[in-house]
Design a protein around this motif. Structure first.
Motif, mmCIF file in Angstrom:
data_model
loop_
_atom_site.group_PDB
_atom_site.id
_atom_site.type_symbol
_atom_site.label_atom_id
_atom_site.label_comp_id
_atom_site.label_asym_id
_atom_site.label_seq_id
_atom_site.Cartn_x
_atom_site.Cartn_y
_atom_site.Cartn_z
ATOM 1 N N THR A 27 0.848 -1.067 -0.015
ATOM 2 C CA THR A 27 0.060 0.013 -0.081
ATOM 3 C C THR A 27 0.854 1.182 -0.052
ATOM 4 O OG1 THR A 27 -0.026 0.013 2.387
ATOM 5 C CG2 THR A 27 -1.884 -1.099 1.203
ATOM 6 N N SER A 28 0.230 2.357 -0.388
ATOM 7 C CA SER A 28 0.958 3.654 -0.188
ATOM 8 C C SER A 28 0.255 4.677 0.241
ATOM 9 C CB SER A 28 1.397 3.927 -1.697
ATOM 10 O OG SER A 28 0.622 4.315 -2.598
ATOM 11 N N ARG A 29 0.879 5.805 0.788
ATOM 12 C CA ARG A 29 0.488 6.902 1.113
ATOM 13 C C ARG A 29 1.254 8.267 0.760
ATOM 14 N NH1 ARG A 29 -2.748 9.068 5.060
ATOM 15 N NH2 ARG A 29 -3.539 7.288 5.847
ATOM 16 N N LEU A 62 -4.069 7.489 -0.587
ATOM 17 C CA LEU A 62 -3.953 6.212 -0.460
ATOM 18 C C LEU A 62 -4.260 5.298 -1.575
ATOM 19 C CD1 LEU A 62 -5.941 5.827 2.882
ATOM 20 C CD2 LEU A 62 -3.424 6.248 2.547
ATOM 21 N N GLN A 64 -4.665 1.107 -1.668
ATOM 22 C CA GLN A 64 -4.866 0.054 -0.906
ATOM 23 C C GLN A 64 -5.410 -0.957 -1.573
ATOM 24 O OE1 GLN A 64 -6.869 2.075 2.361
ATOM 25 N NE2 GLN A 64 -8.610 2.623 1.204
#
Length: 111
Positions: A27-29, A62, A64
């Protein structure tokens, strides 16, 4: 986890996925707004959008599980694997993205 500073066409979190793990996904933010690129992809060299495509550039965005293009749980082989961020709509000129690899290690009995 890895905090990746963005520059150029791609940015890499080297060895983020441990060897021998059961990989659930990445996942990334966006920590600091992405500049240069309008969106980005999260994946590997072999599958650049595996965990996200057209991820927004604004701080707080985000990616996800719902964004995964490949929802397959996989076993990572004998070496750690890199995660690749690929710019879309122009090269990265700045910004930071935090990546999190979600995985499980399965171990046998010790006695």
């Amino acid at each position: 986890e890895a905090l990746v500073t963005l520059s150029g066409a791609t940015a890499t979190a080297t060895g983020l996925i441990p060897a021998g793990c059961l990989l659930l996904g990445v996942t990334s933010r966006v920590v600091t707004a992405v500049t240069g690129a309008t969106t980005y992809q999260v994946g590997t060299v072999a599958d650049p959008e595996r965990w996200g495509s057209n991820v927004g550039a604004a701080a707080g965005t985000l990616s996800q599980g719902s964004a995964f293009t490949d929802k397959t749980i996989s076993v990572n082989g004998g070496t750690a694997a890199d995660v690749l961020l690929t710019s879309q709509g122009g090269d990265f000129t700045g910004g930071q993205v935090r990546l999190v690899a979600h995985y499980i290690f399965l171990t046998g009995a010790t006695a």
